[in-house]
Design a protein around this motif. Structure first.
Motif, short mmCIF file in Angstrom:
data_model
loop_
_atom_site.label_atom_id
_atom_site.label_comp_id
_atom_site.label_asym_id
_atom_site.label_seq_id
_atom_site.Cartn_x
_atom_site.Cartn_y
_atom_site.Cartn_z
N PRO A 210 -10.40 1.56 -76.19
CA PRO A 210 -9.30 2.35 -75.65
C PRO A 210 -9.44 3.82 -76.02
CG PRO A 210 -8.62 1.35 -77.69
CD PRO A 210 -10.03 0.87 -77.44
N VAL A 211 -8.79 4.65 -75.24
CA VAL A 211 -8.69 6.07 -75.56
C VAL A 211 -7.22 6.46 -75.45
CG1 VAL A 211 -9.36 8.42 -74.99
CG2 VAL A 211 -11.00 6.56 -74.67
N LEU A 212 -6.69 6.99 -76.52
CA LEU A 212 -5.32 7.50 -76.53
C LEU A 212 -5.40 8.99 -76.25
CD1 LEU A 212 -2.33 6.72 -77.13
CD2 LEU A 212 -2.74 7.50 -79.47
N ILE A 213 -4.71 9.43 -75.22
CA ILE A 213 -4.75 10.83 -74.82
C ILE A 213 -3.39 11.45 -75.10
CG2 ILE A 213 -5.16 12.45 -72.92
CD1 ILE A 213 -6.72 10.18 -71.53
N HIS A 214 -3.39 12.52 -75.86
CA HIS A 214 -2.15 13.22 -76.18
C HIS A 214 -2.28 14.68 -75.78
CE1 HIS A 214 0.67 15.31 -79.11
NE2 HIS A 214 1.46 14.60 -78.34
N ASN A 215 -1.41 15.10 -74.87
CA ASN A 215 -1.47 16.48 -74.36
C ASN A 215 -2.85 16.83 -73.84
OD1 ASN A 215 1.24 17.04 -74.84
ND2 ASN A 215 0.86 17.78 -76.92
N GLY A 216 -3.47 15.87 -73.15
CA GLY A 216 -4.76 16.11 -72.53
C GLY A 216 -5.95 16.01 -73.44
N LYS A 217 -5.72 15.66 -74.73
CA LYS A 217 -6.82 15.57 -75.68
C LYS A 217 -7.00 14.13 -76.13
CE LYS A 217 -6.15 20.27 -77.43
NZ LYS A 217 -5.91 21.12 -78.63
#
Length: 232
Positions: A58-65
């Motif tokens: 998985p990849v958690l993306i926060h504010n595009g990062k």
């Protein structure tokens, strides 16, 4: 801010134990997010962009990062200021873990270095001697984990789920598949660990984040057929 953050995206695949732990962490914190299901055989442009090196979920993306791997993502759920100003207040490092950082990091090292995922894969996909060897290795891993659990309610202590609980419990959704494919009973060899898994499943955030074991087994059968592992 709990429950109202619209800048969090989770690139995931439903049978992934690594994705499940992020789902649990987000659910426990009440953080709203956009879940995007990935096709691992036809990966999205966003996944390839957000995880250009490993190209994995998985990849958690926060504010595009992007934030990865999943154990880092779980920790980040509790440390990103815009998500919650209180660090490690529910899971992550609960009281027991705060007093003993070395235990938690050793335990996570054990979880990954002994490769529960890869050993479990050999259990459901293997045949003959290789499967039997994988089963023995897997049982030894589980026994060690059960020994560390001891008589505690959770690995994090007797009150709340800890970081280790969240990291480990997703693998229990695969237990049924391991048992059916390799013809053994996990409860027979590790009753305390199975009882712990059942306690965890009584927590709504956990139960809602893990797929039914029979659904996992159906997926395993699909994989075995796809890769020609269902032939003698």
């Amino acid at each position: 801010m709990e429950g109202t953050n619209n800048d969090v995206v989770l690139l995931d695949f439903w049978p992934s134990s690594f994705g499940m732990r992020l789902r649990i962490a987000l659910a426990l914190k009440g953080i709203q997010y956009e879940g995007r299901e990935e096709n691992l055989f036809d990966k999205s442009t966003l996944l390839l962009e957000m995880n250009s090196v490993h190209k994995k979920i998985p990849v958690l993306i926060h504010n595009g990062k992007p934030i990865y791997p999943s154990k880092v993502g779980v920790r980040s759920v509790y440390t990103l200021p815009s998500l919650d100003p209180i660090l490690w207040d529910y899971i992550g490092y609960v009281v027991v873990d705060k007093r003993n950082f070395s235990f938690t990091y050793w335990f996570l090292h054990y979880l990954w270095m002994l490769q529960i995922y890869s050993t479990g894969r050999r259990v459901w996909s293997g045949k003959g001697e290789d499967q039997e060897e994988a089963k023995k290795e897997f049982i030894e891993i589980l026994k060690t984990l059960e020994g560390e659990l001891g008589d505690k309610t959770y690995f994090g202590g007797d009150d709340n789920l800890g970081f280790v609980d969240v990291a480990l419990v997703p693998f229990t959704s695969w237990f049924y598949s391991y048992e059916i494919c390799a013809n053994f009973s996990i409860e027979a060899v590790c009753p305390k660990l199975v009882a712990w898994a059942r306690r965890c499943m009584q927590i709504e955030s956990v139960a809602n984040s893990l797929p039914h074991p029979h659904k996992i087994y159906d997926y395993v059968l699909e994989l075995k057929h796809k890769f020609g592992l269902d032939t003698n």
